[in-house]
Design an enzyme around this catalytic site. Structure first.
Site, PDB file in Angstrom:
ATOM      1  N   PRO A  23      62.583   9.677  -1.947  1.00 38.54           N
ATOM      2  CA  PRO A  23      61.140   9.509  -2.135  1.00 38.54           C
ATOM      3  C   PRO A  23      60.376  10.780  -1.781  1.00 38.54           C
ATOM      4  O   PRO A  23      60.655  11.411  -0.766  1.00 38.54           O
ATOM      5  CB  PRO A  23      60.791   8.359  -1.184  1.00 38.54           C
ATOM      6  CG  PRO A  23      61.902   8.344  -0.181  1.00 38.54           C
ATOM      7  CD  PRO A  23      63.122   8.801  -0.901  1.00 38.54           C
ATOM      8  N   LEU A  24      59.425  11.140  -2.642  1.00 38.71           N
ATOM      9  CA  LEU A  24      58.669  12.381  -2.475  1.00 38.71           C
ATOM     10  C   LEU A  24      57.183  12.116  -2.747  1.00 38.71           C
ATOM     11  O   LEU A  24      56.795  11.848  -3.880  1.00 38.71           O
ATOM     12  CB  LEU A  24      59.177  13.443  -3.456  1.00 38.71           C
ATOM     13  CG  LEU A  24      60.606  13.959  -3.213  1.00 38.71           C
ATOM     14  CD1 LEU A  24      61.167  14.588  -4.486  1.00 38.71           C
ATOM     15  CD2 LEU A  24      60.608  14.955  -2.069  1.00 38.71           C
ATOM     16  N   THR A  25      56.376  12.181  -1.715  1.00 41.43           N
ATOM     17  CA  THR A  25      54.942  11.989  -1.874  1.00 41.43           C
ATOM     18  C   THR A  25      54.346  13.201  -2.588  1.00 41.43           C
ATOM     19  O   THR A  25      54.524  14.335  -2.147  1.00 41.43           O
ATOM     20  CB  THR A  25      54.278  11.789  -0.507  1.00 41.43           C
ATOM     21  OG1 THR A  25      54.717  10.544   0.027  1.00 41.43           O
ATOM     22  CG2 THR A  25      52.761  11.777  -0.620  1.00 41.43           C
ATOM     23  N   TYR A 179      56.023   5.735  10.374  1.00 46.09           N
ATOM     24  CA  TYR A 179      55.052   4.826   9.760  1.00 46.09           C
ATOM     25  C   TYR A 179      55.145   3.443  10.404  1.00 46.09           C
ATOM     26  O   TYR A 179      55.797   3.275  11.438  1.00 46.09           O
ATOM     27  CB  TYR A 179      55.252   4.810   8.241  1.00 46.09           C
ATOM     28  CG  TYR A 179      54.944   6.146   7.617  1.00 46.09           C
ATOM     29  CD1 TYR A 179      53.665   6.700   7.691  1.00 46.09           C
ATOM     30  CD2 TYR A 179      55.934   6.894   6.972  1.00 46.09           C
ATOM     31  CE1 TYR A 179      53.376   7.940   7.152  1.00 46.09           C
ATOM     32  CE2 TYR A 179      55.645   8.140   6.428  1.00 46.09           C
ATOM     33  CZ  TYR A 179      54.374   8.661   6.522  1.00 46.09           C
ATOM     34  OH  TYR A 179      54.078   9.895   5.996  1.00 46.09           O
ATOM     35  N   GLY A 295      68.859  17.783   4.196  1.00 45.56           N
ATOM     36  CA  GLY A 295      69.474  19.096   4.233  1.00 45.56           C
ATOM     37  C   GLY A 295      70.843  19.200   3.584  1.00 45.56           C
ATOM     38  O   GLY A 295      71.534  20.202   3.773  1.00 45.56           O
ATOM     39  N   ARG A 317      63.474  17.613  -1.816  1.00 41.96           N
ATOM     40  CA  ARG A 317      62.797  18.758  -2.420  1.00 41.96           C
ATOM     41  C   ARG A 317      63.603  19.461  -3.514  1.00 41.96           C
ATOM     42  O   ARG A 317      62.999  20.004  -4.446  1.00 41.96           O
ATOM     43  CB  ARG A 317      62.342  19.722  -1.330  1.00 41.96           C
ATOM     44  CG  ARG A 317      61.221  19.107  -0.490  1.00 41.96           C
ATOM     45  CD  ARG A 317      60.616  20.074   0.495  1.00 41.96           C
ATOM     46  NE  ARG A 317      59.419  19.493   1.111  1.00 41.96           N
ATOM     47  CZ  ARG A 317      58.575  20.171   1.879  1.00 41.96           C
ATOM     48  NH1 ARG A 317      58.815  21.448   2.132  1.00 41.96           N
ATOM     49  NH2 ARG A 317      57.522  19.581   2.404  1.00 41.96           N
TER      50      ARG A 317
END
Length: 363
Positions: A23-25, A179, A295, A317
């Site tokens: 997941p990538l905001t 969160y 990583g 990423r």
């Protein structure tokens, strides 16, 4: 011996390979927190991933913590996500929705009627969030009352149903990165004295109730969970005994027969050795499909799958600048860099304009 590029079945979901888009905001939702037309293309470009986990998607209006992040709790949001899932499926991909409630990592300008964010605690986090005014300190929260907890759980259940209506192959509950769920899990944040605070059993109660509700709605075979046992993200201080806490949590969830658990190893987006933790012991408590994150590079990802210590590896990423990351990893091709200035918010630039290998070679 399995490889990173072999198919796998996790729960009720068949995947073409074991490479997962984490997941990538990206903060590009349209009005009403509806995924935009750009999001359709963004996810379609990355459909070669064995599984896509969507950007974090709020389960209710109170769950929003950043500007222009999408939701999965209204009819318009469901319709917007349906365009995304249809595009991914048309290109042979699989996609699950990450269900998100930020808790105290929010700002009053993002909350309904300008109310304070809610959390396990009344203490403000020492971190910032993105609002219409730019990056600002988060607001002080108010602690949820005990009688409000069933409604919180119900919001996850409703969002899970909305995700299935939107055509997702399943969901991943966001229990990581400081969160709401982690605000209840860790005693460094949770200062409650009711049934949701104090003992390990009480602090895991919200997580267990959420997972039970989601599984009851859509089935364990389409439900996953993300955890980050030691990350300091979003001012999440270390629990006094993270090993005992997370082993207990995972053991409580094992009977639900979840499709997978994804674990962020170390500090999210940072050092993998941030704090000591026995991830193998956590996996033994769970027993189901195990996904690792943080990583990993081509060789380390191939090694951990071949060695049987994980079933899948999620990459975050690297998928931003490499829509065809699966091909690049399979063929051992160089990875393109991404533009940090366009990570959060904006338009197509730094979002849908990264070229795949063939187009990059022709340029």
């Amino acid at each position: 011996m399995p490889t990173l590029f072999d198919p796998i079945r996790i729960g009720d979901i068949d995947l073409a390979n074991r490479i997962v888009m984490a997941p990538l905001t990206r903060n590009r939702a349209a009005a009403g927190q509806v995924p935009s037309a750009l999001a359709v293309e963004y996810y379609r470009q990355r459909a070669s991933a064995g599984l896509i986990v969507s950007e974090a998607t709020q389960v209710c209006a109170e769950g929003q913590g950043y500007l222009d992040t999408p939701g999965i709790h209204t009819a318009a949001q469901v319709a917007g996500w349906r365009r995304v899932t249809d595009a991914v499926h048309a290109d042979g991909g699989r996609i699950v929705a990450q269900l998100w409630h930020v808790g105290r990592i929010s700002h009053v300008s993002l909350q309904p009627d300008g109310q304070p964010p809610v959390s396990s605690t009344g203490r403000r986090a020492e971190t910032r969030t993105l609002t219409a005014e730019g990056w600002v300190p988060v607001s002080a929260p108010r602690p949820l009352r005990t009688d409000e907890m069933p409604a919180v759980v119900a919001s996850y259940r409703h969002a899970a149903r909305c995700a299935m209506d939107a055509g997702f192959d399943g969901v991943e509950v966001h229990g990581a990165n400081g969160y709401l769920i982690e605000q209840f899990l860790r005693d460094s944040i949770n200062d409650r004295s009711d049934a949701y605070g104090g003992s390990v059993e009480n602090r895991t109660r919200l997580l267990v109730e959420v997972m039970q509700a989601v599984v009851a709605e859509i089935g364990g075979g389409r439900t996953g969970l993300r955890l980050s046992p030691v990350t300091p993200a979003n001012d999440a201080g270390q629990d006094s005994d993270p090993q005992a806490l997370y082993e207990h949590a995972v053991a409580q969830l094992a009977p639900l027969k979840l499709a997978f658990v994804e674990v962020v190893e170390g500090s999210t987006g940072g050092p993998r050795d941030f704090a000591p933790f026995d991830y193998a012991a956590l996996r033994r408590r769970f027993g189901g499909s195990w996904m690792v994150n943080n990583g990993y590079q081509r060789q380390t990802a191939m090694d951990i799958v071949a060695g049987g210590a994980a079933d899948l590896v999620s990459f975050g990423r690297p998928f931003i600048g490499n829509p065809d990351l699966v091909r690049r990893l399979r063929e051992d091709k160089p990875l393109a860099a991404f533009d940090k200035k366009t990570l959060y918010g904006g338009g197509a630039g730094g979002y849908t304009d990264y070229p795949a290998l063939d187009r990059a070679a022709a340029a």
